[in-house]
Design a protein around this motif. Structure first.
Motif, PDB file in Angstrom:
ATOM      1  N   ASP A 137       0.826  -1.203   0.000  1.00  0.00           N
ATOM      2  CA  ASP A 137       0.000   0.000   0.000  1.00  0.00           C
ATOM      3  C   ASP A 137       0.868   1.264   0.000  1.00  0.00           C
ATOM      4  O   ASP A 137       0.602   2.232  -0.711  1.00  0.00           O
ATOM      5  N   LEU A 138       1.939   1.279   0.802  1.00  0.00           N
ATOM      6  CA  LEU A 138       2.853   2.421   0.810  1.00  0.00           C
ATOM      7  C   LEU A 138       3.521   2.601  -0.559  1.00  0.00           C
ATOM      8  O   LEU A 138       3.691   3.724  -1.043  1.00  0.00           O
ATOM      9  N   ALA A 139       3.903   1.498  -1.174  1.00  0.00           N
ATOM     10  CA  ALA A 139       4.497   1.585  -2.519  1.00  0.00           C
ATOM     11  C   ALA A 139       3.487   2.134  -3.524  1.00  0.00           C
ATOM     12  O   ALA A 139       3.845   2.893  -4.424  1.00  0.00           O
ATOM     13  N   MET A 140       2.216   1.730  -3.354  1.00  0.00           N
ATOM     14  CA  MET A 140       1.182   2.263  -4.239  1.00  0.00           C
ATOM     15  C   MET A 140       1.073   3.783  -4.095  1.00  0.00           C
ATOM     16  O   MET A 140       0.918   4.505  -5.085  1.00  0.00           O
ATOM     17  N   TYR A 141       1.194   4.295  -2.884  1.00  0.00           N
ATOM     18  CA  TYR A 141       1.099   5.739  -2.715  1.00  0.00           C
ATOM     19  C   TYR A 141       2.288   6.466  -3.321  1.00  0.00           C
ATOM     20  O   TYR A 141       2.178   7.612  -3.747  1.00  0.00           O
TER      21      TYR A 141
END
Length: 805
Positions: A519-523
């Motif tokens: 999820d952090l990588a997606m952001y």
């Protein structure tokens, strides 16, 4: 004894003749044109014939430009423009400025290119040169084409085409038609593009515009590929390749090679790889980023289809990096003066999004722990899409990480999904989610799982992936599967997504860590949109910082820690106060009085900006009621964020504030940025406000979104020229002064019936110049800094003295 005849001395007429011949063959034989202009330049220099020399340098510049020799072309255009301006050769100066603009845009310097285009447009209007105006409109359309704003590009190209047809200027008609057809192609309107290209081709062949002919053939190949006719596309691309090689037009040769490679690939011809490799090599040599991106992207797709995953990934990464660099360059170069500010805003925006996401994850993880006891009672599938739901996905992921086999987790978030719900309604939003789910389900391999997390978020479990590279390739396939247009309520929408990648065990050994890190990588991918990013360790620390600041801001709203300062807006001709701008400040207990640049960008990315904006409106109206007892004509301007403006009931919120304090609609001026107004649905938002009689000010004008042709249609009463342009008025060579741009903007605004406010006026000479140019109002430190209501100075301020002769 006979003597040999003496050579006839060269004259200025010989220079003009050579220049005329060079101009005549410019579009049919670039190399011959350059040779003739070179002869004219040598002769004009020897004769000290300034007008002939300026024109010869300009024509030499175009010869080098068409042969993709950009640094030399720019040098010649600069020399021609300086000489032409000095001797008053306005027509030559206009064409030289046009050459500077198109090269700067070709090199990715969009802000500098827009400055030159505006200057060229001003020169054309000053001289009544309608051909120059058509040329500028055409090239501004090309700039928006490079920025991938195809609808705006088409509007400019069609304006240029209409003007060129009205003038009967065949060359400009041909050029604008080519560009309008290219816009149709990028918009997916392939049949319209093909029809316009074919009609234009006949005229180009009849008039001997060979460069245009082969541009058209390359463009026709693209349209035919879009219509699913690869054999015909291959024939046109082949003609474009041969003709461009013959002319030495390497830039169009690169486009034609890409089209040829695509056609061969569609026909499963083994020559496709060699052609695409040649296209990629030529694109790299030319250094034109968008052509590099297209060439390497096509080559990546071909290699992936042939099973060369390593080669495919290498070219895909290169294409993604080039695309990202091009987008960054667009933002960074819009104005050189504001480059540092733009970078800071980007960093701040990125940090804000990461902090917000961390807060959402923390809340989601706590909720998950509390709900674990009820997982056995929940259904395994999402009711809307039929995919497995979040709980079932996590259970499957938990089983997978118990073994030693590597697995990958993809976290997918749709870009701009809120626009669908806001524009078409939630029912159409649900239809889109169902179609996205089906595309994802078809695009994954057997054994992989797709789940809906909630809202517009999806996750994918990749089983048996051996590396981050394999997971990234899989994510790339999903992006491509989503990219085809979707028809909703009779309107086409292009779906893009941002995807984060985490791999077990490198990025986490448990379900929660893997999902959080994906999820952090997606952001991080969300910063670029339509991108794939893998997790790296420093994302977590950045996200925590964002959470802390966002929590402090939420508390600040509850504790009434915000206040307003006001800055006078003064009549440039009299020095008297006409209005005040309300500027919000934060009384942060730990840091003291915090200026808006530190916290407004964070709030604009969240829902916090809406209640803060409503408070600012009400507080400004309350204070204005007090002031109007002694100053009945005084007005206050209030900044409105794009998210605020887009709220369905925003106009009613403003009206309620006016009614509460007994103010007429003209008392408050709403300041909206030109980006918010000229972006998607912006004009509709401001129209709703204007219908209530509320005056609008177009803020930060001139920072890169400017669309002069649309200014006449906007309901703005004020146009606020951005402080970066005001600060650059006195720039000394080699820097370029913004004086021509500021004067042009004042002229354009007055012709549109709009008053002009100059922001950031800090020195008396800036005020003096602005007053002489007819600027209506000024604002800045030369008058007063923002202050609390009790500390305001009301003037009037003495006018700056006239400039000494």
């Amino acid at each position: 004894m006979d003597h040999p005849a003496l050579p006839v001395p060269a004259t200025r007429a010989d220079v003009d003749r050579l220049n005329d011949e060079a101009d005549a063959v410019l579009m049919t034989s670039m190399q011959r044109s350059r040779e003739l202009a070179g002869e004219a330049l040598t002769l004009a220099t020897r004769l000290a014939y300034g007008a002939g020399e300026a024109r010869a340098r300009m024509l030499c510049g175009y010869g080098h430009y068409f042969l993709s020799e950009y640094p030399e072309a720019l040098r010649l255009f600069d020399q021609s423009e300086a000489l032409a301006a000095r001797i008053g050769a306005l027509a030559t100066q206009t064409r030289a400025v046009n050459g500077q603009a198109i090269i700067l845009v070709t090199q990715g310097q969009y802000g500098a290119g827009m400055d030159r285009h505006l200057h060229c447009l001003q020169l054309g209007q000053a001289s009544g040169d309608r051909v120059a105006q058509a040329r500028s409109l055409n090239n501004i359309g090309n700039l928006y084409l490079d920025l991938r704003d195809f609808d705006t590009a088409l509007a400019y190209h069609q304006d240029a085409l209409a003007l060129a047809r009205d003038l009967g200027h065949d060359l400009m008609v041909s050029s604008a038609s080519i560009n309008a057809a290219l816009d149709f192609t990028y918009l997916g309107r392939f049949a319209e593009a093909l029809a316009l290209n074919r009609a234009t081709l006949a005229g180009a062949q009849a008039r001997g515009y060979r460069q245009h002919e082969f541009l058209l053939r390359a463009n026709m190949a693209a349209s035919l590929l879009g219509l699913g006719r690869p054999a015909e596309a291959l024939a046109e691309a082949g003609r474009a390749v041969c003709g461009s090689e013959d002319l030495g037009d390497r830039e169009n040769l690169c486009d034609a090679l890409v089209m040829q490679g695509r056609a061969l690939r569609a026909l499963r011809d083994p020559q496709a790889r060699a052609v695409l490799e040649r296209a990629a090599a030529l694109a790299d040599e030319l250094g034109v980023s968008f052509r590099q991106t297209e060439a390497h992207g096509e080559l990546s797709g071909l290699l992936e289809a042939h099973g060369d995953a390593v080669g495919a990934l290498r070219h895909a990464r290169l294409a993604a990096e080039l695309d990202r660099e091009a987008l960054t360059e667009v933002l960074r170069r819009r104005t050189e003066v504001t480059a540092a500010q733009i970078k800071l805003e980007q960093v701040s925006h990125r940090a804000e999004q990461e902090r917000r996401r961390s807060a959402e994850l923390t809340t989601a993880n706590v909720a998950l722990q509390e709900a674990q006891a009820q997982l056995a009672h929940q259904a395994r599938h999402d009711a809307l899409t039929g995919l497995i739901n979040r709980a079932a996905f996590e259970a499957e992921l938990h089983v997978s990480v118990q073994g030693s086999a590597p697995v990958g987790v993809l976290f997918i978030d749709l870009d701009h999904f809120k626009q669908v719900n806001d524009t078409l309604g939630h029912d159409m939003g649900d239809v889109l989610l169902v179609q996205v789910a089906e595309r994802l389900r078809r695009a994954v391999r057997d054994g992989d799982l797709v789940a809906r997390q909630g809202g517009d978020e999806f996750t994918v479990l990749l089983r048996g992936v051996r590396s981050h590279e394999e997971a990234e390739l899989a994510a790339g396939r999903l992006l491509r599967s989503l990219s085809a247009p979707v028809v909703l309520a009779g309107r086409e929408w292009t779906v893009t997504a941002s995807i984060g990648v985490a791999v077990f065990p490198e990025d986490g050994r448990d379900v929660r860590t893997l999902q959080k890190n994906a999820d952090l990588a997606m952001y991080e991918a969300k910063q670029d949109r339509h991108a794939v990013r893998r997790f790296h360790a420093d994302l977590s620390a950045t996200a925590l910082e964002r959470v802390e600041l966002e929590q402090a801001l939420r508390a600040a709203l509850d504790r009434a820690e915000f206040c307003l300062h006001y800055q006078p807006i003064v009549d440039a001709a009299t020095g008297e106060v006409r209005a005040l701008e309300a500027l919000v400040r934060w009384r942060y207990p730990q840091l003291g009085l915090v200026p808006p640049g530190r916290f407004i960008p964070l709030m604009e990315g969240t829902d916090l900006i809406v209640p803060l904006g409503a408070w600012v409106l009400r507080e400004a109206a309350r204070q204005l009621q007090v002031w109007r007892r002694e100053r009945p004509e005084l007005r206050v301007s209030v900044n409105v964020a794009p998210r605020q403006l887009a709220q369905p009931g925003f106009a009613e919120v403003v009206q309620a504030a006016l009614d509460e304090f007994g103010l007429d609609p003209q008392a408050l001026i709403l300041e909206v940025t030109e980006g918010a107004v000229l972006g998607q649905d912006g004009e509709a938002h401001v129209s709703r406000v204007a219908e209530l009689g509320l005056p609008l000010a177009l803020d930060d004008f001139g920072t890169g979104y400017s669309s002069i042709s649309r200014l006449h249609r906007l309901p703005a009463r004020w146009l606020k020229i951005d402080r970066s342009l005001i600060q650059d008025q006195g720039a000394l060579p080699p820097a370029r002064s913004s004086r021509p741009i500021v004067r042009a903007l004042i002229t354009f605004a007055h012709e549109a019936g709009v008053q002009v406010v100059a922001e950031g006026v800090e020195r008396p000479e800036q005020w003096r110049d602005l007053r002489e140019w007819g600027c209506d109002l000024i604002q800045g430190f030369v008058v007063a800094r923002p202050a609390a209501p009790d500390d305001l100075v009301w003037g009037p301020w003495p006018l700056p003295s006239a400039q000494a002769d």
